[in-house]
Design a protein around this motif. Structure first.
Motif, PDB file in Angstrom:
ATOM      1  N   PRO A  67     -15.886   1.348 -30.415  1.00  0.00           N
ATOM      2  CA  PRO A  67     -16.148   0.178 -30.818  1.00  0.00           C
ATOM      3  C   PRO A  67     -17.223   0.670 -31.971  1.00  0.00           C
ATOM      4  N   ILE A  68     -17.041   0.238 -33.348  1.00  0.00           N
ATOM      5  CA  ILE A  68     -17.922   0.723 -34.271  1.00  0.00           C
ATOM      6  C   ILE A  68     -18.059  -0.463 -35.537  1.00  0.00           C
ATOM      7  N   LEU A  95      -7.399   6.895 -35.025  1.00  0.00           N
ATOM      8  CA  LEU A  95      -7.181   6.471 -33.691  1.00  0.00           C
ATOM      9  C   LEU A  95      -8.382   6.551 -32.814  1.00  0.00           C
ATOM     10  N   ALA A  96      -9.503   7.127 -33.416  1.00  0.00           N
ATOM     11  CA  ALA A  96     -10.600   7.434 -32.662  1.00  0.00           C
ATOM     12  C   ALA A  96     -11.581   5.994 -32.247  1.00  0.00           C
ATOM     13  N   PHE A  97     -11.521   5.380 -33.709  1.00  0.00           N
ATOM     14  CA  PHE A  97     -12.360   4.020 -33.871  1.00  0.00           C
ATOM     15  C   PHE A  97     -11.636   2.729 -33.707  1.00  0.00           C
ATOM     16  N   VAL A  98     -12.413   1.616 -33.423  1.00  0.00           N
ATOM     17  CA  VAL A  98     -11.867   0.161 -33.495  1.00  0.00           C
ATOM     18  C   VAL A  98     -13.072  -0.559 -34.238  1.00  0.00           C
ATOM     19  N   LEU A  99     -12.860  -1.127 -35.262  1.00  0.00           N
ATOM     20  CA  LEU A  99     -14.034  -1.593 -36.042  1.00  0.00           C
ATOM     21  C   LEU A  99     -14.391  -3.332 -35.620  1.00  0.00           C
ATOM     22  N   ALA A 100     -15.568  -3.476 -35.471  1.00  0.00           N
ATOM     23  CA  ALA A 100     -16.005  -4.904 -35.218  1.00  0.00           C
ATOM     24  C   ALA A 100     -15.658  -5.824 -36.260  1.00  0.00           C
ATOM     25  N   GLY A 129     -18.939  -6.874 -30.862  1.00  0.00           N
ATOM     26  CA  GLY A 129     -17.734  -6.011 -30.395  1.00  0.00           C
ATOM     27  C   GLY A 129     -18.184  -4.381 -30.835  1.00  0.00           C
ATOM     28  N   ALA A 130     -19.364  -4.255 -31.198  1.00  0.00           N
ATOM     29  CA  ALA A 130     -19.721  -2.664 -31.609  1.00  0.00           C
ATOM     30  C   ALA A 130     -20.752  -2.009 -30.550  1.00  0.00           C
ATOM     31  N   GLN A 131     -20.521  -0.509 -30.449  1.00  0.00           N
ATOM     32  CA  GLN A 131     -21.325   0.096 -29.688  1.00  0.00           C
ATOM     33  C   GLN A 131     -22.031   0.930 -30.541  1.00  0.00           C
ATOM     34  N   PHE A 132     -21.487   1.091 -31.617  1.00  0.00           N
ATOM     35  CA  PHE A 132     -22.295   2.029 -32.852  1.00  0.00           C
ATOM     36  C   PHE A 132     -22.431   1.200 -34.080  1.00  0.00           C
ATOM     37  N   LEU A 133     -23.313   1.342 -34.812  1.00  0.00           N
ATOM     38  CA  LEU A 133     -23.631   0.720 -35.914  1.00  0.00           C
ATOM     39  C   LEU A 133     -23.752   1.787 -37.427  1.00  0.00           C
TER      40      LEU A 133
END
Length: 468
Positions: free
Chosen positions: A71-72, A105-110, A135-139
């Protein structure tokens, strides 16, 4: 007299007749009664390709690859407040970056609608938790600055929101016209940060287009996402079936510049076109060896289509097949020691594999009444190809270890000429539907389909093979 293109062997009516009466093999097994299954994951394939055993039933499964995505959040770029800067720099950069990351397929965007206001960079636990709640784990925090001489600088910081600290910070620069390419560099670096491998974002795709409206076809090149389309040839003739060299510096193709089919190559930057000196006829479907030293192609002597190899300077000319059957559509396996090709030597056109000496021929495909245009994944563990049982051609993917075949397209329209991205994460192909042929790209399981071209008819996509 106007020139008439000689299309790939398996697509001409005359050579269809050469293939003889088709032997109808057992129908491709449908997905009815089966649960969708993901395509097998890639595995190294340094050894020679082992042909799969003839399957008693071939599973044609349309499915999505599974796995936990990261989640990014990618908020809007911080930049000077200026409408022109926003429309010409900020918007193109943000659009390209988010499109790249979303396609992976590595990411899902908030969801941007949930992004908290005024919490960049997150300085407190409360601010970080606001991003996590969105919904993010990284910014991914980006700032764009204007530089002298029409240059731009983009600073990118990747924040771990749970640890409340930056884990990556880089500065990118370039001309104002290159903001989309800068975004592709950023996406590549982000993907490498999490997976250790780059994506296809800096790759190019060569293709053929008739968009000039003069009855000719030229070789074009575009970014992986369909942007920056430009011609490589301008012969006002027919230039067909392009393929990038392994190092990405050259493109080989078939040309009717001299009113007969020849092999030519051109720099991937464009410029002078150089003929490959061969004495055969037909001269189509060229494909580079993995070391870039030779080209395998489809030629004919005394009218019968066969497979040949030759250096770009005409040296090392060798004939690999010699049979009464039609042999076509050759391509090197990534190990450089084998070549796949299409042949009707056992009835219907199917894909075979042989050693580079032309020996040890064995059959790879067994399903349907026509299999053609083999394209190996970069690791050599999977093979995409045009498959048909009845109706239009579809795209199938054969897992070479298990022998299982997956049909990744369905519905109306002819799907042909697949080509893998250099990271193995995408497949491009040509789709003819409603009287128009365009280049599309999707994940290896057929999901995430996107159309890349729109002007004229566009065919024969070929990815560059270099991972940057």
């Amino acid at each position: 007299m106007p020139l008439k293109p000689i299309r790939r062997i398996a697509r001409t009516a005359a050579l269809t007749a050469l293939f003889g009466s088709l032997v109808l093999l057992p129908a491709l097994a449908g997905a009815g009664g089966q649960e969708p299954a993901a395509l097998p994951g890639p595995t190294p394939a340094a050894e020679p390709v082992a042909p799969p055993p003839p399957p008693s039933q071939v599973s044609l499964v349309i499915s999505g690859e599974t796995g936990r995505r990261i989640p990014i959040a990618v908020p809007l770029v911080v930049a000077p407040i200026d409408p022109k800067v926003q429309s010409t720099l900020v918007d193109p950069f943000h659009e390209a970056l988010t499109a790249d990351l979303s396609s992976s397929l590595a990411f899902v965007l908030a969801d941007p609608a949930l992004h908290p206001k005024g919490a960049r960079p997150p300085a407190t636990r409360e601010q970080a938790d606001a991003w996590i709640a969105a919904g993010a784990q990284f910014l991914v925090d980006c700032a764009l600055q204007l530089e002298p001489s029409d240059q731009v600088a983009v600073t990118v910081t990747l924040h771990d929101l749970r640890a409340l600290k930056p884990i990556l910070s880089r500065r990118y620069g370039g001309g104002a016209r290159s903001v989309r390419r800068i975004a592709h560099f950023v996406a590549n670096d982000l993907l490498k940060q999490f997976t250790g491998q780059p994506g296809p974002f800096l790759a190019k795709i060569a293709f053929v287009s008739d968009r000039d409206g003069r009855g000719s076809k030229e070789v074009y090149v575009m970014d992986w996402d369909g942007e920056n389309q430009r011609p490589l040839t301008a012969t006002r003739s027919l230039s067909l079936f392009p393929e990038f060299s392994p190092d990405g510096t050259r493109v080989v193709y078939q040309s009717f510049l001299r009113s007969r089919p020849d092999l030519f190559w051109v720099s991937s930057a464009g410029g002078q076109q150089t003929r490959v000196p061969v004495t055969t006829d037909l001269n189509t479907s060229p494909s580079f060896s993995p070391d870039g030293k030779t080209v395998v192609y489809n030629g004919s002597l005394r009218g019968n289509p066969e497979i040949f190899v030759v250096g770009l300077d005409g040296s090392g000319f060798r004939r690999l097949t010699d049979s009464a059957s039609v042999d076509a559509s050759p391509t090197f396996a990534p190990n450089g020691r084998e070549i796949a090709f299409t042949s009707n030597r056992q009835g219907s056109p199917q894909i075979y594999l042989m050693d580079i000496e032309g020996t040890n021929v064995r059959r790879l495909t067994f399903a349907g009444n026509w299999s053609d245009e083999a394209a190996f994944s970069p690791k050599g563990d999977r093979m995409a190809y045009a498959c048909r049982n009845e109706g239009d051609f579809q795209i199938c993917v054969l897992d070479l270890a298990s022998g299982r075949t997956f049909q990744i397209t369905s519905g109306p329209g002819a799907n042909e000429a697949p080509s893998w991205s250099p990271d193995g994460g995408k497949i491009a192909w040509q789709l003819r539907r409603g009287g128009s042929t365009q280049i599309v790209v999707a994940n290896p399981d057929g999901t995430g389909l996107k159309t890349l071209t729109a002007t004229g008819n566009n065919t024969s996509p070929s990815w560059s093979r270099v991972l940057e």
